[in-house]
Each structure stands twice: as C-alpha cells, then as structure tokens.
Design a protein around this motif. Structure first.
Motif, PDB file in Angstrom:
ATOM      1  N   SER A   4     -48.703  13.140  -5.433  1.00 31.55           N
ATOM      2  CA  SER A   4     -47.979  12.626  -6.587  1.00 31.55           C
ATOM      3  C   SER A   4     -47.410  13.837  -7.317  1.00 31.55           C
ATOM      4  CB  SER A   4     -48.900  11.845  -7.527  1.00 31.55           C
ATOM      5  OG  SER A   4     -49.371  10.664  -6.924  1.00 31.55           O
ATOM      6  N   VAL A   5     -46.097  13.869  -7.468  1.00 35.29           N
ATOM      7  CA  VAL A   5     -45.451  14.964  -8.192  1.00 35.29           C
ATOM      8  C   VAL A   5     -45.213  14.488  -9.617  1.00 35.29           C
ATOM      9  CG1 VAL A   5     -43.473  16.509  -8.322  1.00 35.29           C
ATOM     10  CG2 VAL A   5     -44.365  15.799  -6.077  1.00 35.29           C
ATOM     11  N   LEU A   6     -45.879  15.131 -10.570  1.00 37.61           N
ATOM     12  CA  LEU A   6     -45.736  14.784 -11.980  1.00 37.61           C
ATOM     13  C   LEU A   6     -44.632  15.645 -12.585  1.00 37.61           C
ATOM     14  CD1 LEU A   6     -49.359  14.541 -13.454  1.00 37.61           C
ATOM     15  CD2 LEU A   6     -47.872  12.705 -12.694  1.00 37.61           C
ATOM     16  N   VAL A   7     -43.531  15.043 -12.930  1.00 38.69           N
ATOM     17  CA  VAL A   7     -42.437  15.766 -13.568  1.00 38.69           C
ATOM     18  C   VAL A   7     -42.626  15.616 -15.078  1.00 38.69           C
ATOM     19  CG1 VAL A   7     -39.949  16.018 -13.802  1.00 38.69           C
ATOM     20  CG2 VAL A   7     -40.934  15.295 -11.606  1.00 38.69           C
ATOM     21  N   LEU A   8     -42.938  16.734 -15.735  1.00 41.47           N
ATOM     22  CA  LEU A   8     -43.290  16.730 -17.150  1.00 41.47           C
ATOM     23  C   LEU A   8     -42.045  16.884 -18.010  1.00 41.47           C
ATOM     24  CD1 LEU A   8     -46.421  19.058 -16.906  1.00 41.47           C
ATOM     25  CD2 LEU A   8     -46.280  16.569 -16.624  1.00 41.47           C
ATOM     26  N   LEU A   9     -41.837  15.932 -18.898  1.00 39.96           N
ATOM     27  CA  LEU A   9     -40.634  15.897 -19.717  1.00 39.96           C
ATOM     28  C   LEU A   9     -40.967  16.030 -21.195  1.00 39.96           C
ATOM     29  CD1 LEU A   9     -38.878  12.797 -18.084  1.00 39.96           C
ATOM     30  CD2 LEU A   9     -38.676  15.193 -17.402  1.00 39.96           C
ATOM     31  N   TYR A  10     -40.195  16.848 -21.874  1.00 33.34           N
ATOM     32  CA  TYR A  10     -40.195  16.856 -23.342  1.00 33.34           C
ATOM     33  C   TYR A  10     -38.874  17.472 -23.803  1.00 33.34           C
ATOM     34  CZ  TYR A  10     -41.237  17.417 -28.226  1.00 33.34           C
ATOM     35  OH  TYR A  10     -41.169  17.343 -29.605  1.00 33.34           O
ATOM     36  N   ASN A  11     -37.958  16.625 -24.211  1.00 37.23           N
ATOM     37  CA  ASN A  11     -36.629  17.058 -24.654  1.00 37.23           C
ATOM     38  C   ASN A  11     -35.955  17.963 -23.613  1.00 37.23           C
ATOM     39  OD1 ASN A  11     -37.077  15.653 -27.048  1.00 37.23           O
ATOM     40  ND2 ASN A  11     -37.774  17.465 -28.156  1.00 37.23           N
ATOM     41  N   SER A  12     -36.120  17.600 -22.371  1.00 30.02           N
ATOM     42  CA  SER A  12     -35.638  18.444 -21.270  1.00 30.02           C
ATOM     43  C   SER A  12     -34.115  18.412 -21.167  1.00 30.02           C
ATOM     44  CB  SER A  12     -36.257  17.975 -19.956  1.00 30.02           C
ATOM     45  OG  SER A  12     -37.670  17.923 -20.060  1.00 30.02           O
ATOM     46  N   GLU A  13     -33.552  19.548 -20.756  1.00 26.19           N
ATOM     47  CA  GLU A  13     -32.101  19.666 -20.594  1.00 26.19           C
ATOM     48  C   GLU A  13     -31.686  19.034 -19.261  1.00 26.19           C
ATOM     49  OE1 GLU A  13     -28.428  21.136 -19.212  1.00 26.19           O
ATOM     50  OE2 GLU A  13     -30.287  22.021 -18.436  1.00 26.19           O
ATOM     51  N   LYS A  14     -30.572  18.329 -19.254  1.00 23.85           N
ATOM     52  CA  LYS A  14     -30.169  17.495 -18.130  1.00 23.85           C
ATOM     53  C   LYS A  14     -30.037  18.279 -16.822  1.00 23.85           C
ATOM     54  CE  LYS A  14     -26.692  13.995 -16.875  1.00 23.85           C
ATOM     55  NZ  LYS A  14     -26.112  14.607 -15.657  1.00 23.85           N
TER      56      LYS A  14
END
Length: 316
Positions: A4-14
């Motif tokens: 499982s690849v957890l892609v961590l997001l917080y106000n991430s740039e496109k």
C-alpha cells in the motif's frame, strides 16, 4: 496485496503531486494500491490527485482528516484502509527512484520476516526557478559504512545517541509493525512518524539498509528540510516529547537517557553553548561526522533513475 503506497497530502502543489503519483504508477513486479492520506488541506490537492488517477484509470482509496491533526494521526487513519502487507509512505514532491523500488523492497522483506523497516540511499533534487532539474549531493544515511557492514552497535549509537537520523522519505515498513509503533508514539509525537526508527532500535527490532537509492528527495519543501522556524520547533518538540516518553518506557536503556540530554541541549539558542554541551555528552558525534566525510564516495549514486522522464510526462 504486496504494497500500500500512502501518498501524504497537505496543501500539496499540483505538479509536485503529479510527479509523485506518476513515479508510483510506473512500479513493476508487485501488486500495489494507492491510498491518499489528506491532513485537512486548504487547497484542492486531494481532488487533483483523485482526478489525476481517475484519468489514468486507477482506483484509489481516500483518507481525509476533517481537522489538521498532524502526520502521525493522518497516517494511522489511512493505514486502516490499507490492504498491503507492506507500506510505503511518500510525500508529494518525492519520487520513487525507478520502476523497481517496490519490487526490491518486497523481495527484501520476504526474505527476512524479522525486518520491520527498510531504508536506502537517496538522490536529493530540486526544481530551479527556471524549471530546470538540479540533482544535489546526498550524504544519507549518516555513517553509511556502519549500515553496509550491519554494525548494529554503531548504528544504534549513530541514531539513538548522535541523532544521525535515517531520512524518513527512504523508509518502507511492515504494516503491522508500523501500526504498532505509531500507536505507541501517538501521544507524544505529532509530525515525526520516522521516529519509529528509534523505537524499533530501542525494542531490539531489525532494520535493513538497501545499498541503492529508492527515492528522489525534494529538498526544501517538507517539514524535515525547511528552515521555517515554526516547522523546526514542531520537529524539536516531537523529538523532546518522544525521548521523555522513551526514558519512562525503557528505564534501563542508557542510550535513551543520554539521548534525552542531547535533545534538551539541541534546544539551546546559543550555538556555541549548544555544541559544547552536546559534545561533552556525546563526543562520538565527531567520529560519526568524520566517517561521513571520509566515506563520501560511498554516497555516490551510480544507478540511473527516471526523474527526467517523469518530469517530461507531467509537463506534457
């Protein structure tokens, strides 16, 4: 399911997010899923990630925090959705190095059931203002020779006492061990999930070094490489509270007690006073730093990754 690849997001740039997702989608030789873990972003990065994957025909799982609760809680909630035996957390902007990263990690885990955490070399990079790629020298992990030789005593001192931390972006986890570590740490640690490395060593669990890069590490954007004072203080408070907890949890461990002292000294504003107190408590730090400089050729990345190909695909 292997990973499982957890892609961590917080106000991430496109664009940074698309680079990360594209590097994951190109993995071969393993079964994997993508789980988006959003820590209450204020921008549209979650919707952008979902749309990007939808356009690629990829189903995705989503974990979204209603309030910003920090990295540890964000990951823990996302782990409840994961079907993979192994976990690869990755922040937006970081890229898997080539299409073999998950395959290599899976095979390494499968060969030794005692391994709870894998880590590797890395290739640092940044995108210049003119849009050009700049590859930067990397010197991680600290004292790479100790990692190569699997000198456990030296590795323990380097990490636990001298704070020669393994870079969290290079880490792969066995899922059950990762959940266990985060559950134990969550009352004291908010942002630094990679302090799991210290907990594993205190518990006598096995870490394994992969002598090749698995990650392109974007410098200057994440909480670990920023110089912004509030973020630096968040990291320091996590480390301080972790070691206060660790001393109570492992009262017989001398390295934990010394590490708490070193951590408190790291909070001294005066640079000279800070360095003197740390060196008096842990003089071996100088040896670790010297080894890192003498062994600089061991950090050279010889493998060829696919970042230029990823950049071209995302820009197109």
């Amino acid at each position: 399911m292997d990973f499982s690849v957890l892609v961590l997001l917080y106000n991430s740039e496109k664009k940074a997010l698309e680079r990360t997702l594209e590097s994951v989608l190109r993995q071969k030789g393993v079964s994997f899923e993508i789980v988006l873990a959003d820590d209450c972003s204020k921008n549209d990065c979650l919707a952008q990630a979902v749309e990007y994957l939808k356009d690629k025909g990829v189903k995705v799982k989503v974990s979204h925090q209603e309030t910003n609760g920090g990295t540890v809680n964000n990951i823990l909630d996302a782990l409840r959705l994961c079907d993979g035996k192994y976990i690869k957390p990755i922040g937006a902007g970081d890229l898997l190095f080539d299409n073999k990263c998950l395959y290599i990690a899976k095979n390494t885990f499968d060969k030794d059931q005692e391994i709870v955490l894998l880590h590797s070399m890395l290739q640092s990079y940044r995108i210049q203002e003119n849009g050009m790629l700049e590859l930067l020298p990397s010197h991680d992990p600290s004292d790479i020779r100790a990692q190569i030789k699997e000198d456990i005593k030296r590795v323990n001192k380097n990490i636990l006492l001298y704070h020669g931390w393994i870079v969290g972006a290079t880490m792969f986890y066995r899922k059950d061990a990762f959940i266990d570590a985060l559950e134990k740490m969550k009352k004291s640690v908010v942002y630094c999930e990679d302090l799991s490395q210290a907990l594993y060593l205190l518990e006598g669990k096995k870490l394994k070094f992969i002598r090749r890069p698995t990650i392109y590490y974007e410098v200057g954007t994440g909480i670990s490489t920023t110089t912004e004072s509030r973020a630096v203080n968040r990291i320091y408070q996590d480390h301080l509270k972790f070691w206060e907890w660790a001393v109570e949890e492992f009262p017989a461990n001398k390295l934990a007690k010394k590490s708490l002292k070193v951590t408190k000294f790291e909070g001294i504003d005066n640079l000279m006073q800070r360095r003197i107190k740390i060196l008096l408590t842990a003089p071996g730090i100088l040896t670790m730093v010297l080894r890192q400089k003498l062994d600089k050729k061991l950090y050279d990345v010889k493998e060829e990754g696919f970042i230029e190909e990823i950049l071209k695909t995302v820009e197109d």
